[in-house]
Design a protein around this motif. Structure first.
Motif, PDB file in Angstrom:
ATOM      1  N   HIS A 140     -36.394  19.141 -16.888  1.00 13.06           N
ATOM      2  CA  HIS A 140     -35.447  19.152 -15.765  1.00 13.06           C
ATOM      3  C   HIS A 140     -34.016  19.191 -16.296  1.00 13.06           C
ATOM      4  O   HIS A 140     -33.152  19.868 -15.734  1.00 13.06           O
ATOM      5  CB  HIS A 140     -35.607  17.915 -14.887  1.00 13.06           C
ATOM      6  N   HIS A 141     -33.775  18.436 -17.369  1.00 16.65           N
ATOM      7  CA  HIS A 141     -32.436  18.398 -17.952  1.00 16.65           C
ATOM      8  C   HIS A 141     -32.009  19.778 -18.432  1.00 16.65           C
ATOM      9  O   HIS A 141     -30.835  20.141 -18.315  1.00 16.65           O
ATOM     10  CB  HIS A 141     -32.377  17.409 -19.121  1.00 16.65           C
ATOM     11  N   HIS A 142     -32.937  20.538 -18.965  1.00 17.98           N
ATOM     12  CA  HIS A 142     -32.597  21.893 -19.414  1.00 17.98           C
ATOM     13  C   HIS A 142     -32.061  22.719 -18.239  1.00 17.98           C
ATOM     14  O   HIS A 142     -31.017  23.367 -18.352  1.00 17.98           O
ATOM     15  CB  HIS A 142     -33.809  22.581 -20.041  1.00 17.98           C
ATOM     16  N   HIS A 143     -32.758  22.683 -17.120  1.00 14.80           N
ATOM     17  CA  HIS A 143     -32.300  23.426 -15.938  1.00 14.80           C
ATOM     18  C   HIS A 143     -30.955  22.894 -15.450  1.00 14.80           C
ATOM     19  O   HIS A 143     -30.089  23.672 -15.040  1.00 14.80           O
ATOM     20  CB  HIS A 143     -33.327  23.359 -14.811  1.00 14.80           C
ATOM     21  N   ALA A 144     -30.777  21.589 -15.510  1.00 16.51           N
ATOM     22  CA  ALA A 144     -29.517  20.996 -15.064  1.00 16.51           C
ATOM     23  C   ALA A 144     -28.365  21.390 -15.986  1.00 16.51           C
ATOM     24  O   ALA A 144     -27.241  21.594 -15.515  1.00 16.51           O
ATOM     25  CB  ALA A 144     -29.650  19.475 -14.995  1.00 16.51           C
ATOM     26  N   LEU A 145     -28.624  21.526 -17.286  1.00 16.03           N
ATOM     27  CA  LEU A 145     -27.570  21.958 -18.207  1.00 16.03           C
ATOM     28  C   LEU A 145     -27.129  23.392 -17.914  1.00 16.03           C
ATOM     29  O   LEU A 145     -25.939  23.713 -18.019  1.00 16.03           O
ATOM     30  CB  LEU A 145     -28.038  21.839 -19.664  1.00 16.03           C
ATOM     31  N   VAL A 146     -28.074  24.228 -17.542  1.00 16.32           N
ATOM     32  CA  VAL A 146     -27.735  25.600 -17.155  1.00 16.32           C
ATOM     33  C   VAL A 146     -26.829  25.563 -15.915  1.00 16.32           C
ATOM     34  O   VAL A 146     -25.804  26.244 -15.852  1.00 16.32           O
ATOM     35  CB  VAL A 146     -29.002  26.446 -16.908  1.00 16.32           C
ATOM     36  N   MET A 147     -27.207  24.753 -14.931  1.00 15.40           N
ATOM     37  CA  MET A 147     -26.384  24.599 -13.716  1.00 15.40           C
ATOM     38  C   MET A 147     -25.005  24.040 -14.071  1.00 15.40           C
ATOM     39  O   MET A 147     -23.986  24.504 -13.554  1.00 15.40           O
ATOM     40  CB  MET A 147     -27.058  23.660 -12.710  1.00 15.40           C
ATOM     41  N   ALA A 148     -24.973  23.031 -14.947  1.00 15.41           N
ATOM     42  CA  ALA A 148     -23.706  22.405 -15.329  1.00 15.41           C
ATOM     43  C   ALA A 148     -22.766  23.437 -15.959  1.00 15.41           C
ATOM     44  O   ALA A 148     -21.568  23.455 -15.661  1.00 15.41           O
ATOM     45  CB  ALA A 148     -23.949  21.250 -16.282  1.00 15.41           C
ATOM     46  N   LEU A 149     -23.308  24.293 -16.800  1.00 15.96           N
ATOM     47  CA  LEU A 149     -22.482  25.322 -17.435  1.00 15.96           C
ATOM     48  C   LEU A 149     -21.902  26.265 -16.386  1.00 15.96           C
ATOM     49  O   LEU A 149     -20.709  26.593 -16.420  1.00 15.96           O
ATOM     50  CB  LEU A 149     -23.303  26.103 -18.466  1.00 15.96           C
ATOM     51  N   GLU A 150     -22.720  26.684 -15.443  1.00 18.37           N
ATOM     52  CA  GLU A 150     -22.222  27.564 -14.377  1.00 18.37           C
ATOM     53  C   GLU A 150     -21.138  26.857 -13.556  1.00 18.37           C
ATOM     54  O   GLU A 150     -20.147  27.466 -13.179  1.00 18.37           O
ATOM     55  CB  GLU A 150     -23.374  28.004 -13.476  1.00 18.37           C
ATOM     56  N   LYS A 202     -13.424  20.565  -8.105  1.00 21.80           N
ATOM     57  CA  LYS A 202     -14.522  19.604  -7.891  1.00 21.80           C
ATOM     58  C   LYS A 202     -15.832  20.131  -8.473  1.00 21.80           C
ATOM     59  O   LYS A 202     -16.625  19.372  -9.011  1.00 21.80           O
ATOM     60  CB  LYS A 202     -14.692  19.286  -6.413  1.00 21.80           C
ATOM     61  N   MET A 203     -16.057  21.439  -8.349  1.00 22.71           N
ATOM     62  CA  MET A 203     -17.273  22.024  -8.913  1.00 22.71           C
ATOM     63  C   MET A 203     -17.261  21.883 -10.432  1.00 22.71           C
ATOM     64  O   MET A 203     -18.282  21.540 -11.043  1.00 22.71           O
ATOM     65  CB  MET A 203     -17.401  23.495  -8.503  1.00 22.71           C
ATOM     66  N   ARG A 204     -16.118  22.141 -11.042  1.00 21.88           N
ATOM     67  CA  ARG A 204     -16.015  21.991 -12.503  1.00 21.88           C
ATOM     68  C   ARG A 204     -16.196  20.532 -12.898  1.00 21.88           C
ATOM     69  O   ARG A 204     -16.842  20.231 -13.904  1.00 21.88           O
ATOM     70  CB  ARG A 204     -14.680  22.542 -12.998  1.00 21.88           C
ATOM     71  N   GLU A 205     -15.645  19.603 -12.105  1.00 17.11           N
ATOM     72  CA  GLU A 205     -15.819  18.170 -12.372  1.00 17.11           C
ATOM     73  C   GLU A 205     -17.295  17.795 -12.311  1.00 17.11           C
ATOM     74  O   GLU A 205     -17.801  17.065 -13.174  1.00 17.11           O
ATOM     75  CB  GLU A 205     -15.015  17.345 -11.360  1.00 17.11           C
ATOM     76  N   LEU A 206     -17.991  18.298 -11.302  1.00 16.45           N
ATOM     77  CA  LEU A 206     -19.429  18.032 -11.188  1.00 16.45           C
ATOM     78  C   LEU A 206     -20.164  18.565 -12.414  1.00 16.45           C
ATOM     79  O   LEU A 206     -21.021  17.884 -12.973  1.00 16.45           O
ATOM     80  CB  LEU A 206     -19.985  18.666  -9.910  1.00 16.45           C
ATOM     81  N   GLN A 261     -22.269  15.589 -19.253  1.00 21.44           N
ATOM     82  CA  GLN A 261     -22.136  14.306 -19.952  1.00 21.44           C
ATOM     83  C   GLN A 261     -23.321  13.397 -19.657  1.00 21.44           C
ATOM     84  O   GLN A 261     -23.832  12.710 -20.551  1.00 21.44           O
ATOM     85  CB  GLN A 261     -20.841  13.608 -19.535  1.00 21.44           C
ATOM     86  N   HIS A 262     -23.742  13.400 -18.413  1.00 23.36           N
ATOM     87  CA  HIS A 262     -24.852  12.547 -17.985  1.00 23.36           C
ATOM     88  C   HIS A 262     -26.141  12.903 -18.718  1.00 23.36           C
ATOM     89  O   HIS A 262     -26.839  12.030 -19.231  1.00 23.36           O
ATOM     90  CB  HIS A 262     -25.036  12.675 -16.471  1.00 23.36           C
ATOM     91  N   ILE A 263     -26.445  14.175 -18.773  1.00 24.13           N
ATOM     92  CA  ILE A 263     -27.680  14.613 -19.436  1.00 24.13           C
ATOM     93  C   ILE A 263     -27.634  14.257 -20.907  1.00 24.13           C
ATOM     94  O   ILE A 263     -28.619  13.768 -21.479  1.00 24.13           O
ATOM     95  CB  ILE A 263     -27.888  16.128 -19.231  1.00 24.13           C
ATOM     96  N   ARG A 264     -26.506  14.461 -21.531  1.00 25.34           N
ATOM     97  CA  ARG A 264     -26.387  14.149 -22.958  1.00 25.34           C
ATOM     98  C   ARG A 264     -26.510  12.649 -23.205  1.00 25.34           C
ATOM     99  O   ARG A 264     -27.104  12.225 -24.195  1.00 25.34           O
ATOM    100  CB  ARG A 264     -25.103  14.733 -23.514  1.00 25.34           C
ATOM    101  N   LEU A 265     -25.973  11.826 -22.297  1.00 27.28           N
ATOM    102  CA  LEU A 265     -26.126  10.372 -22.406  1.00 27.28           C
ATOM    103  C   LEU A 265     -27.608   9.989 -22.357  1.00 27.28           C
ATOM    104  O   LEU A 265     -28.080   9.203 -23.176  1.00 27.28           O
ATOM    105  CB  LEU A 265     -25.363   9.680 -21.272  1.00 27.28           C
TER     106      LEU A 265
END
Length: 152
Positions: free
Chosen positions: A13-23, A105-109, A115-119
């Motif tokens: 799940h984190h992998h998919h979230a990292l892709v979203m975070a980058l976008e 706000k999108m960039r902040e998210l 950061q959250h996933i890496r933590l």
């Protein structure tokens, strides 16, 4: 980083979230190939199909398991993880409900999500893997929701 196989669904799940975070972090920049509306739609789909349940898996299954089995709980780390969950939920709500283009706000998210996933992957999950007996990790695995993209 090699993860105990019982935690693989969460890491997946984190992998998919990292892709979203980058976008999200690229929102409103020349590096983004998506409109703000597309990003919001993608974010909402991700949240409703996986993100919300992923947070519940961590809050209702994984963290209680860690607290039950750890000899010494890293309380500040758990607090930070939970605080980040609240920040992420709040930003998602804000972006979703206001219906206003807010690239900042999108960039902040995206930053907070990254950061959250890496933590979790670098700090919390290794502690959990050390503290929780293997049989309980496997039992927890059976309670994790399955990724909507891959079924993992």
């Amino acid at each position: 980083m090699k993860r105990h196989e019982a935690l693989n669904p969460l890491s997946h799940h984190h992998h998919h979230a990292l892709v979203m975070a980058l976008e999200m972090k690229r929102s409103g920049t020349e590096k983004s190939d998506k409109t703000f509306k597309q990003l919001v739609r993608d974010m909402i789909d991700f949240w409703e199909n996986d993100g919300r349940d992923h947070f519940r898996d961590e809050e209702e299954v994984l963290v209680p398991l860690y607290l039950e089995h750890a000899d010494s709980v890293e309380v500040d780390l758990v607090k930070e993880m939970l605080y980040q969950h609240v920040q992420i939920r709040s930003l998602i709500y804000d972006l979703r409900e206001k219906g206003v283009t807010q690239h900042e706000k999108m960039r902040e998210l995206g930053e907070i999500l990254d950061q959250h996933i890496r933590l979790e992957e670098r700090e919390l999950f290794p502690l959990i893997e050390q503290a929780v007996p293997e049989k309980y990790l496997y039992q927890a695995n059976g309670r994790f929701h399955r990724d909507s993209y891959s079924g993992f």
